[in-house]
Design an enzyme around this catalytic site. Structure first.
Site, PDB file in Angstrom:
ATOM      1  N   GLY A   8     -29.310 -34.907   1.627  1.00 33.27           N
ATOM      2  CA  GLY A   8     -28.115 -34.366   1.022  1.00 33.27           C
ATOM      3  C   GLY A   8     -27.200 -33.602   1.944  1.00 33.27           C
ATOM      4  N   PRO A  64     -19.593 -28.715   4.978  1.00 35.56           N
ATOM      5  CA  PRO A  64     -20.058 -29.013   3.626  1.00 35.56           C
ATOM      6  C   PRO A  64     -21.366 -29.790   3.569  1.00 35.56           C
ATOM      7  CG  PRO A  64     -18.409 -30.610   4.272  1.00 35.56           C
ATOM      8  CD  PRO A  64     -18.588 -29.682   5.447  1.00 35.56           C
ATOM      9  N   ASP A  65     -22.145 -29.461   2.591  1.00 34.20           N
ATOM     10  CA  ASP A  65     -23.261 -30.311   2.213  1.00 34.20           C
ATOM     11  C   ASP A  65     -22.660 -31.602   1.650  1.00 34.20           C
ATOM     12  OD1 ASP A  65     -25.739 -31.266   1.546  1.00 34.20           O
ATOM     13  OD2 ASP A  65     -26.335 -29.494   0.411  1.00 34.20           O
ATOM     14  N   MET A  66     -23.472 -32.620   1.518  1.00 34.61           N
ATOM     15  CA  MET A  66     -22.959 -33.903   1.041  1.00 34.61           C
ATOM     16  C   MET A  66     -22.251 -33.729  -0.303  1.00 34.61           C
ATOM     17  SD  MET A  66     -24.898 -37.512   0.841  1.00 34.61           S
ATOM     18  CE  MET A  66     -25.232 -37.653  -0.892  1.00 34.61           C
TER      19      MET A  66
END
Ligand SMILES: *[C@@H]1O[C@H](CO)[C@@H](O)[C@H](O)[C@H]1NC(C)=O
Ligand SMILES: *[C@@H]1O[C@H](CO)[C@@H](O)[C@H](O)[C@H]1NC(C)=O
Ligand SMILES: *[C@@H]1O[C@H](CO)[C@@H](O)[C@H](O)[C@H]1NC(C)=O
Ligand SMILES: *[C@@H]1O[C@H](CO)[C@@H](O)[C@H](O)[C@H]1NC(C)=O
Ligand SMILES: *[C@@H]1O[C@H](CO)[C@@H](O)[C@H](O)[C@H]1NC(C)=O
Ligand SMILES: *[C@@H]1O[C@H](CO)[C@@H](O)[C@H](O)[C@H]1NC(C)=O
Ligand SMILES: *[C@@H]1O[C@H](CO)[C@@H](O)[C@H](O)[C@H]1NC(C)=O
Ligand SMILES: *[C@@H]1O[C@H](CO)[C@@H](O)[C@H](O)[C@H]1NC(C)=O
Ligand SMILES: *[C@@H]1O[C@H](CO)[C@@H](O)[C@H](O)[C@H]1NC(C)=O
Ligand SMILES: *[C@@H]1O[C@H](CO)[C@@H](O)[C@H](O)[C@H]1NC(C)=O
Ligand SMILES: *[C@@H]1O[C@H](CO)[C@@H](O)[C@H](O)[C@H]1NC(C)=O
Length: 799
Positions: free
Chosen positions: A210, A313-315
């Site tokens: 993720g 950002p994270d996914m």
């Protein structure tokens, strides 16, 4: 460098709805008044470099592309998971996960491990570690990814996060802490409703974790980029789909006091210790995507905490170009932050040039801060290139693993083992998994137990295991030379389907294969249990009926049943802990490649156990106050009452309290002394700095105690300091505010000193938006766990 007027920047930021005009430059380095101190040189280098770039070069830089100017090339930074070692690379070590490290309650052990991990990243040519993983904190014991974090006590978590951050910096790589913020469960974390289609291979499989934004066609060195060709493993690749902002991901809604005192707390430690990057979460906070939440990123993180680095950002964390650019992200996907879109935002004044420059500076400042500009770092190569970065780290992994194991119960001198004649071993967790250490492990739907020895996390927490020493292997090697006879059934549900003619008979070596038969006549029965969860899905149970039936069957037939657990979070034991034949319980998290050696070192007393629980083990799951959310709005109504703070508030007796862990020796506590400054200002007076007001970290006093090893062998004790605050502070009954580890020979005495700093006795005042020290009486408790106090005292604070 183009300089935009501050007034315009102010007006533009106003659009995002951030607080008052006076804080309108919040988040923008330099303009926001944060003193950069030891980041100043890096800032100067970064801004001087950025001043040579055109707008389109800046846009390339902040979307992860390499850029060349007339006289220099800046190669895009490489990002990689994680705290357990460089993920998906060959010839790296598989370290324990953060939840295991937290159980050492040992700053030096945590530092040593993070330093070694950092050195492996450095040697592999990776610049940004997607770690330390402070959170998920473990708001709920059901959280699938709690295993990746340092646990629900903000103080312990903060120490571990801070120490790890410093170690990564010292290793010459950029620490990129995650997840920011309030990303406490997997359920509904993405718009697909469930955990989000994640789950990577344990090394060999596809690794769609993720943690990275998407441009799957980007260059190899950019996050989300594909691996160099020819590699059987791939760096994280991710799609660049946007999320449905109407429903999922869920929104974590918490009040300002809770956010500061619980979730931001460990990030203060990280920022103070040199944090260079922060991964914003894929979920929402107060209804706004974490990566687009200006209150969270521009105000809390970049202004209050004085964070000088980049937010990435994270996914799926980034949903719109404008939202993420104004919300506080500094690094984004080139598909969302396309040149066209960004130019449009710039030309109509939505995005200021000052903010764009700020993003660009933040993308490179940590590179200078950690010294990567010295040109010494080896170039990244294919993941399977023969670049062996493991050095002697296996020894450290073994030592730290043993140090993290908490001996929760030990009766009848069951442990340490002493040349048992007949030993029986039970449970799938004792032996190898059928497919070996790097068996592909799809997290979603896998678990709740693992059919083999669990030594790694999954998803972002999955290690690249060069091998695994499982307990069976380590036990055979340790027991055989002593003449021990060994039996085993390494299966949690085994039921013999053969003839029942041969029954339980302690005088027969060839009994029918049943738990009862093998247990009968054993001097010791070792039962191995695990609990598995990880990225992509939350836990479905806190105990397992098959495993518990196995323990009970063994214990019914073996008067010396020793249970060993490696679990991703709290694993209940009340199904059998009071069985008179369950004589010992050794408990830990996920230990990495040397797991079996670490466990056997403790079972045999080659290492005297000293690990401590980093969370509470309840008698019953209903004793925990926080469950998973299944709704779009997830209200953190429990506030700061996580884990033992809740058990204390409700006066619930836990099975094993936070901080508990026994030794093979015993310790006596005496001579508690407190020495606190005569007068302490109500609020910090220092300048806003990297890590908060400069005097937030000033020492305000020392508390000391004398510890004596009055038992029969050398060992380590971990005295813990808990504090009760005056009423004004509105704090839980008691909170951890110090721990020290002391190694003592038998009969030896030592003094432990807990240094208190201003933050340790501060509370967050929502009205004043400050850390405030209340006047009045503070109670001091020093003891062996959050429920085992040996010494008490008080001190008074006056302004
Ligand atoms: C190289 O770039 C720097 C800015 O980073 C600039 O100050 C310097 O003048 C440039 N040197 C040459 C030879 O162009
Ligand atoms: C979230 O909302 C609460 C309640 O309104 C508020 O106290 C807090 O400051 C907000 N925090 C953020 C980061 O939005
Ligand atoms: C992805 O990155 C590559 C290389 O930087 C670029 O050529 C391509 O246009 C990007 N794709 C998208 C969709 O942004
Ligand atoms: C600026 O341009 C962007 C992108 O075209 C658009 O979404 C936004 O509404 C515009 N804002 C203003 C204030 O014109
Ligand atoms: C590993 O090697 C380093 C340097 O060679 C040494 O300082 C360190 O003590 C060793 N660590 C262990 C755990 O053996
Ligand atoms: C464990 O034993 C059960 C019952 O005998 C069997 O069905 C199962 O396949 C075994 N599991 C493994 C992993 O061998
Ligand atoms: C426990 O069992 C062992 C092996 O069967 C036996 O030798 C021993 O006497 C038992 N101990 C007790 C206290 O019952
Ligand atoms: C404990 O183990 C012994 C065998 O050593 C057995 O006889 C006894 O029944 C067991 N106790 C219980 C409560 O099952
Ligand atoms: C927890 O308590 C409930 C209600 O008293 C009970 O039904 C349940 O069996 C208990 N669970 C465990 C694991 O003991
Ligand atoms: C959250 O997940 C549950 C179960 O997976 C699902 O029923 C529910 O619709 C989801 N809620 C949202 C807001 O996506
Ligand atoms: C060691 O000290 C503890 C705490 O004072 C005490 O309970 C214990 O009995 C002592 N042990 C020995 C062997 O004296």
């Amino acid at each position: 460098m183009k300089v935009l007027s501050l007034a315009l920047a102010a007006a533009l930021l106003g659009i995002t709805g951030t607080a008052s005009a006076s804080s309108s430059n919040q988040g923008i380095l330099k303009a926001n008044g944060v003193s950069l101190a030891d980041w100043q040189t890096a800032y100067d280098k970064a801004s001087s470099f950025i001043s040579t770039l055109s707008t389109s070069q800046k846009l390339s830089l902040i979307t992860g592309s390499s850029i060349s100017t007339s006289n220099t090339t800046f190669s895009a930074l490489t990002f990689l998971d994680g705290d357990m070692g460089p993920q998906n690379d060959f010839y790296v070590s598989a370290f324990s996960l953060s939840s295991s490290l937290a159980m050492t309650f040992d700053r030096a052990a945590i530092y040593a491990q993070a330093r070694a991990v950092g050195e492996e990243f450095y040697g592999k040519g990776v610049q940004v570690v997607a770690g330390p993983t402070s959170q998920p904190l473990g708001r709920t014991p059901w959280g699938g990814r709690n295993v990746e974090g340092f646990g629900p006590d903000p103080y312990l978590n903060g120490v571990a996060t801070g120490v790890s951050t410093r170690a990564y910096v010292d290793a010459g790589v950029i620490p990129g802490a995650k997840h920011f913020l309030l990303n406490e469960q997997e359920t509904n974390r993405t718009s697909s409703g469930g955990g989000g289609g994640m789950g990577g291979g344990m090394g060999g499989g596809p690794s769609m974790g993720g943690d990275f934004p998407g441009n799957s066609t980007a260059s190899a060195s950019s996050p989300g980029g594909s691996a160099p060709s020819g590699s059987p493993f791939r760096r994280r690749a991710a799609s660049s789909s946007t999320s449905d902002s109407e429903s999922a991901p869920y929104s974590s809604n918490a009040d300002d006091k809770t956010i500061h005192e619980t979730y931001l707390w460990p990030f203060y430690d990280a920022v103070k210790n040199g944090l260079g990057a922060v991964m914003c979460a894929m979920t929402k906070v107060n209804g706004t995507m974490s990566c687009e939440n200006a209150d969270l990123l521009m105000k809390n993180l970049k202004t209050e905490l004085g964070f000088p680095g980049m937010v990435w950002p994270d996914m799926n964390g980034q949903s719109t170009a404008q939202g993420s650019a104004l919300g506080g992200e500094d690094y984004g996907s080139s598909s969302i932050w396309s040149t066209e879109t960004m130019q449009a935002l710039l030309s109509n004044g939505t995005l200021s040039q000052a903010r764009l420059d700020d993003m660009a500076i933040r993308n490179v400042i940590a590179y200078y801060y950690v010294g990567l500009d010295d040109g010494e770092q080896p170039e990244a190569q294919a993941t399977n290139a023969y670049v062996d970065v493991r050095a002697n780290h296996s020894r450290l992994i073994r030592t730290n693993g043993a140090k993290s194991l908490a001996l929760l119960k030990n009766t009848n001198n069951a442990l340490p083992l002493s040349k048992p004649r007949v030993m029986s071993i039970f449970g799938a967790h004792a032996g190898p998994a059928l497919g070996g250490p790097n068996q592909a492990m799809n997290v979603q739907g896998s678990g709740p137990t693992y059919q083999g020895h669990l030594a790694s996390g999954t998803g972002s927490g999955q290690a690249s295991l060069p091998y695994v020493i499982d307990p069976h292997l380590a036990l055979v090697m340790r027991a055989a030379p002593e003449g021990t006879m060994l039996r085993w059934i390494m299966n949690d549900t085994y039921s013999s389907s053969g003839s029942t003619l041969i029954s339980s008979d302690a005088t027969s070596t060839s009994a029918q294969v049943t738990y009862a038969n093998y247990a009968t006549g054993s001097d010791v029965c070792l039962v191995f249990l695990n609990a598995l969860s990880g990225e992509g899905a939350d836990r479905t149970e806190l105990y397992n009926e098959d495993q518990d039936a196995m323990v009970n069957t063994v214990a019914d037939n073996c008067n010396n049943t020793v249970v060993v657990i490696n679990a991703v979070g709290p694993r209940l034991v009340d199904q059998w802990i009071e069985h008179e034949n369950v004589t010992a319980l050794l408990y830990g998290s996920v230990l990495g490649q040397e797991s079996g050696n670490s466990i056997v070192d403790v079972l045999y007393g080659d290492v005297n156990p000293s690990g401590r629980l980093a969370y509470t083990i309840a008698k019953n799951e209903s004793d925990y106050n926080v469950e998973l959310c299944y709704t779009a709005q997830c209200d953190f109504t429990e506030g700061v009452y996580l884990d033992y703070r809740h058990f204390d508030a409700e006066d619930i007796t836990p099975r094993y309290p936070f901080g508990h862990g026994l030794s093979y020796t015993t310790f006596a506590y005496s001579s508690l002394r407190t020495k606190i400054d005569a007068s302490i200002a109500r609020t910090p007076q220092g300048t806003p700095s990297v890590g908060g007001p400069s005097d937030l970290w000033d020492t305000i006093g020392t508390i000391s105690a004398r510890i004596t090893n009055n038992g029969t062998r050398a060992g380590a004790e971990v005295p813990q300091l808990y504090i009760s605050f005056p009423e004004e502070a509105e704090q839980p009954l008691r909170q951890l505010r110090g721990f020290e580890r002391v190694n003592l020979d038998k009969g030896e005495e030592g003094t432990v000193r807990f240094e208190l700093n201003r933050r340790d006795i501060s509370y967050w005042s929502v009205e004043e938006q400050e850390w405030v020290v209340a006047e009045g009486k503070y109670k001091v408790f020093v003891g062996a766990s959050s429920r085992d106090f040996r010494l008490r005292r008080e001190f008074i604070v006056k302004h």
